[in-house]
Design a protein around this motif. Sequence first.
Motif, PDB file in Angstrom:
ATOM      1  N   SER A  54      33.086  50.013  42.225  1.00 18.13           N
ATOM      2  CA  SER A  54      32.218  49.784  43.386  1.00 18.13           C
ATOM      3  C   SER A  54      30.779  49.866  42.935  1.00 18.13           C
ATOM      4  O   SER A  54      30.390  50.851  42.314  1.00 18.13           O
ATOM      5  N   GLN A  55      30.032  48.838  43.241  1.00 21.28           N
ATOM      6  CA  GLN A  55      28.622  48.853  42.859  1.00 21.28           C
ATOM      7  C   GLN A  55      27.756  48.734  44.087  1.00 21.28           C
ATOM      8  O   GLN A  55      27.656  47.675  44.692  1.00 21.28           O
ATOM      9  N   PRO A  56      27.129  49.854  44.497  1.00 22.93           N
ATOM     10  CA  PRO A  56      26.238  49.787  45.641  1.00 22.93           C
ATOM     11  C   PRO A  56      24.961  49.035  45.278  1.00 22.93           C
ATOM     12  O   PRO A  56      24.509  49.095  44.132  1.00 22.93           O
ATOM     13  N   SER A  57      24.439  48.320  46.247  1.00 18.71           N
ATOM     14  CA  SER A  57      23.209  47.581  46.030  1.00 18.71           C
ATOM     15  C   SER A  57      22.083  48.247  46.812  1.00 18.71           C
ATOM     16  O   SER A  57      22.328  49.020  47.737  1.00 18.71           O
ATOM     17  N   LEU A  58      20.856  47.945  46.443  1.00 18.66           N
ATOM     18  CA  LEU A  58      19.703  48.577  47.097  1.00 18.66           C
ATOM     19  C   LEU A  58      19.659  48.297  48.592  1.00 18.66           C
ATOM     20  O   LEU A  58      19.154  49.089  49.371  1.00 18.66           O
ATOM     21  N   ASP A  59      20.201  47.156  49.019  1.00 19.59           N
ATOM     22  CA  ASP A  59      20.113  46.789  50.438  1.00 19.59           C
ATOM     23  C   ASP A  59      21.222  47.413  51.284  1.00 19.59           C
ATOM     24  O   ASP A  59      21.352  47.094  52.457  1.00 19.59           O
ATOM     25  N   GLY A  60      22.042  48.292  50.691  1.00 22.18           N
ATOM     26  CA  GLY A  60      23.076  48.966  51.475  1.00 22.18           C
ATOM     27  C   GLY A  60      24.454  48.339  51.348  1.00 22.18           C
ATOM     28  O   GLY A  60      25.446  48.936  51.763  1.00 22.18           O
ATOM     29  N   SER A  61      24.529  47.133  50.797  1.00 20.37           N
ATOM     30  CA  SER A  61      25.848  46.524  50.646  1.00 20.37           C
ATOM     31  C   SER A  61      26.490  47.019  49.345  1.00 20.37           C
ATOM     32  O   SER A  61      25.808  47.536  48.453  1.00 20.37           O
ATOM     33  N   THR A  62      27.790  46.916  49.283  1.00 22.21           N
ATOM     34  CA  THR A  62      28.521  47.374  48.089  1.00 22.21           C
ATOM     35  C   THR A  62      29.489  46.287  47.656  1.00 22.21           C
ATOM     36  O   THR A  62      30.269  45.777  48.473  1.00 22.21           O
ATOM     37  N   LYS A  63      29.432  45.959  46.389  1.00 20.50           N
ATOM     38  CA  LYS A  63      30.417  45.030  45.830  1.00 20.50           C
ATOM     39  C   LYS A  63      31.577  45.835  45.282  1.00 20.50           C
ATOM     40  O   LYS A  63      31.376  46.799  44.551  1.00 20.50           O
ATOM     41  N   HIS A  64      32.777  45.446  45.694  1.00 20.14           N
ATOM     42  CA  HIS A  64      33.976  46.136  45.219  1.00 20.14           C
ATOM     43  C   HIS A  64      34.823  45.209  44.357  1.00 20.14           C
ATOM     44  O   HIS A  64      34.952  44.026  44.667  1.00 20.14           O
ATOM     45  N   VAL A  65      35.405  45.780  43.315  1.00 21.39           N
ATOM     46  CA  VAL A  65      36.385  45.044  42.522  1.00 21.39           C
ATOM     47  C   VAL A  65      37.760  45.607  42.877  1.00 21.39           C
ATOM     48  O   VAL A  65      37.962  46.824  42.855  1.00 21.39           O
ATOM     49  N   PHE A  66      38.676  44.706  43.251  1.00 23.88           N
ATOM     50  CA  PHE A  66      40.037  45.115  43.608  1.00 23.88           C
ATOM     51  C   PHE A  66      40.976  44.759  42.470  1.00 23.88           C
ATOM     52  O   PHE A  66      40.927  43.639  41.953  1.00 23.88           O
ATOM     53  N   ALA A  67      41.852  45.707  42.120  1.00 27.21           N
ATOM     54  CA  ALA A  67      42.934  45.409  41.177  1.00 27.21           C
ATOM     55  C   ALA A  67      44.161  45.017  41.984  1.00 27.21           C
ATOM     56  O   ALA A  67      44.506  45.676  42.970  1.00 27.21           O
ATOM     57  N   LEU A  68      44.792  43.925  41.591  1.00 22.96           N
ATOM     58  CA  LEU A  68      46.007  43.463  42.248  1.00 22.96           C
ATOM     59  C   LEU A  68      47.206  43.948  41.428  1.00 22.96           C
ATOM     60  O   LEU A  68      47.055  44.408  40.295  1.00 22.96           O
ATOM     61  N   ARG A  69      48.364  43.800  42.026  1.00 26.42           N
ATOM     62  CA  ARG A  69      49.588  44.299  41.415  1.00 26.42           C
ATOM     63  C   ARG A  69      49.805  43.768  39.992  1.00 26.42           C
ATOM     64  O   ARG A  69      50.336  44.447  39.137  1.00 26.42           O
ATOM     65  N   ASP A  70      49.437  42.502  39.759  1.00 27.19           N
ATOM     66  CA  ASP A  70      49.686  41.905  38.441  1.00 27.19           C
ATOM     67  C   ASP A  70      48.514  42.106  37.481  1.00 27.19           C
ATOM     68  O   ASP A  70      48.465  41.476  36.429  1.00 27.19           O
ATOM     69  N   GLY A  71      47.574  42.969  37.868  1.00 20.78           N
ATOM     70  CA  GLY A  71      46.471  43.259  36.957  1.00 20.78           C
ATOM     71  C   GLY A  71      45.277  42.329  37.136  1.00 20.78           C
ATOM     72  O   GLY A  71      44.206  42.588  36.585  1.00 20.78           O
ATOM     73  N   ARG A  72      45.465  41.249  37.898  1.00 20.53           N
ATOM     74  CA  ARG A  72      44.319  40.379  38.173  1.00 20.53           C
ATOM     75  C   ARG A  72      43.325  41.119  39.054  1.00 20.53           C
ATOM     76  O   ARG A  72      43.679  42.083  39.729  1.00 20.53           O
ATOM     77  N   GLN A  73      42.110  40.617  39.111  1.00 17.65           N
ATOM     78  CA  GLN A  73      41.088  41.265  39.924  1.00 17.65           C
ATOM     79  C   GLN A  73      40.374  40.241  40.799  1.00 17.65           C
ATOM     80  O   GLN A  73      40.182  39.095  40.393  1.00 17.65           O
ATOM     81  N   VAL A  74      40.006  40.659  41.978  1.00 21.18           N
ATOM     82  CA  VAL A  74      39.134  39.859  42.839  1.00 21.18           C
ATOM     83  C   VAL A  74      38.034  40.769  43.371  1.00 21.18           C
ATOM     84  O   VAL A  74      38.088  41.989  43.183  1.00 21.18           O
ATOM     85  N   GLU A  75      37.084  40.168  44.049  1.00 23.51           N
ATOM     86  CA  GLU A  75      35.952  40.947  44.537  1.00 23.51           C
ATOM     87  C   GLU A  75      35.765  40.765  46.039  1.00 23.51           C
ATOM     88  O   GLU A  75      36.135  39.746  46.614  1.00 23.51           O
ATOM     89  N   GLY A  76      35.173  41.771  46.620  1.00 22.51           N
ATOM     90  CA  GLY A  76      34.804  41.711  48.027  1.00 22.51           C
ATOM     91  C   GLY A  76      33.486  42.451  48.199  1.00 22.51           C
ATOM     92  O   GLY A  76      33.099  43.228  47.322  1.00 22.51           O
ATOM     93  N   VAL A  77      32.827  42.189  49.319  1.00 15.87           N
ATOM     94  CA  VAL A  77      31.544  42.854  49.550  1.00 15.87           C
ATOM     95  C   VAL A  77      31.543  43.486  50.936  1.00 15.87           C
ATOM     96  O   VAL A  77      31.962  42.854  51.922  1.00 15.87           O
ATOM     97  N   HIS A  78      31.100  44.729  51.002  1.00 13.37           N
ATOM     98  CA  HIS A  78      30.963  45.470  52.265  1.00 13.37           C
ATOM     99  C   HIS A  78      29.482  45.445  52.639  1.00 13.37           C
ATOM    100  O   HIS A  78      28.640  45.878  51.854  1.00 13.37           O
ATOM    101  N   MET A  79      29.159  44.885  53.805  1.00 14.19           N
ATOM    102  CA  MET A  79      27.756  44.744  54.214  1.00 14.19           C
ATOM    103  C   MET A  79      27.543  45.414  55.564  1.00 14.19           C
ATOM    104  O   MET A  79      27.877  44.846  56.606  1.00 14.19           O
ATOM    105  N   PRO A  80      27.023  46.622  55.569  1.00  8.74           N
ATOM    106  CA  PRO A  80      26.806  47.301  56.847  1.00  8.74           C
ATOM    107  C   PRO A  80      25.509  46.838  57.513  1.00  8.74           C
ATOM    108  O   PRO A  80      24.508  46.590  56.830  1.00  8.74           O
ATOM    109  N   TYR A  81      25.562  46.661  58.816  1.00 11.69           N
ATOM    110  CA  TYR A  81      24.366  46.387  59.621  1.00 11.69           C
ATOM    111  C   TYR A  81      24.290  47.495  60.655  1.00 11.69           C
ATOM    112  O   TYR A  81      25.213  48.303  60.766  1.00 11.69           O
ATOM    113  N   GLU A  82      23.216  47.512  61.428  1.00 11.40           N
ATOM    114  CA  GLU A  82      23.048  48.588  62.392  1.00 11.40           C
ATOM    115  C   GLU A  82      24.242  48.731  63.335  1.00 11.40           C
ATOM    116  O   GLU A  82      24.721  49.814  63.603  1.00 11.40           O
TER     117      GLU A  82
END
Length: 359
Positions: A54-82
Amino acid sequence: MTSLGEPRWRGGQLLSGLLRQRWTRWDQFSNLSRSLRARLETEVDLAWPTIVQSQPSLDGSTKHVFALRDGRQVEGVHMPYEDRVTLCLSSQVGCALGCAFCATGQMGIIRNLSAAEIVGQVVAMLNHHAHPQDRPLRPEQEAEGHRAPLGPGGAGPRTGPVNLVFMGMGEPLHNFDHLMAAFGTLTDEEGLAIPPRRITVSTSGLVSGIDRLGTFARRPRLALSLNATTDAARSRIMPVNRVWNLEALAQALGRFPLQSGERITIEYVLLKGVTDSQEDGRRLAAFAGRFPAKVNLIPFNPHEGSGFEAPEESRIGALCRLLSDSAVPVSVRRSRGQDVAGACGQLVREGQPRHPKPR
Ligand code: SAH
Ligand code: SF4
């Protein structure tokens, strides 16, 4: 549950545990008997994607790396607003469409995500960011029959409204069946209960998929990545345009059945000297004027070796004004998480095989 010889209604307990409580291990399922939990432990693989980075960014959002069952990885981003949170989700490992400006496109397609892997990104991000006092109910509370309150936008234990955008890795309409299965689960009243209007699917412009999506009464909202305003320019940066060109797209969007007040989002990546002229702005306004639309200008997020640049701020401002003067609703997507390579189009996993496409 019936396949395990259990009564059908236990399915409801499973659903509640998985999606309302967002439990991720069988030993948390205090609403099931100890013996059933033990059986599930050995017989049913509860393989949600797990956050491995998980890499938090200065603007409050966080990029996450997900591990899947077969070892592959994908990414998602959590972006909080008020008043809400937006989660950017992946639909595939890689992407087949090879857009010239997109880091994911350079990977080629590795595989589709399952519906569970799509839903699992939401569960993992909501759990990761749940405030201590917002944690799922304790087992003894659940056993006493308490129900975790759903926030006004759904999504379970005291989460505010949640918006989902399929703007991470992959082309969601290339993974149509799993996407719609995930949509059904995400919107289920007994589970995360996210309202359909809070879910947006972004496509590079697969007309067959857009038409198919239009046949569903319950469906996510639609966003189209237009990104260029002439067939010559669009075919250069988005090979899919050689199959469905701008006119084919405009017609598909024109016949897409919209609800009252609903608009199609037109995403437009601004590439300096390629897609950012005043003429582009005028043609973009004309395109967007053919159906209820709003335009989202996305200054290019640079990534290594792309060969593109973002336009200057003054140019972005000029295009924004041109569109609003033409009565087209317009916004500029300030790249959230740019400092952690989590903004759109930069979702590429290092260390995974890359299959660059010949163009
Ligand atoms: N495949 C789908 C959804 C994932 S891409 C699609 O293409 O729509 C999500 C958005 O990111 C698209 O609008 C795409 O045009 C944009 N995008 C891709 N690479 C980008 C980059 N380097 N900078 C800015 N936006 C980018
Ligand atoms: Fe695939 Fe979308 Fe990237 Fe194009 S912009 S390569 S369709 S993920």
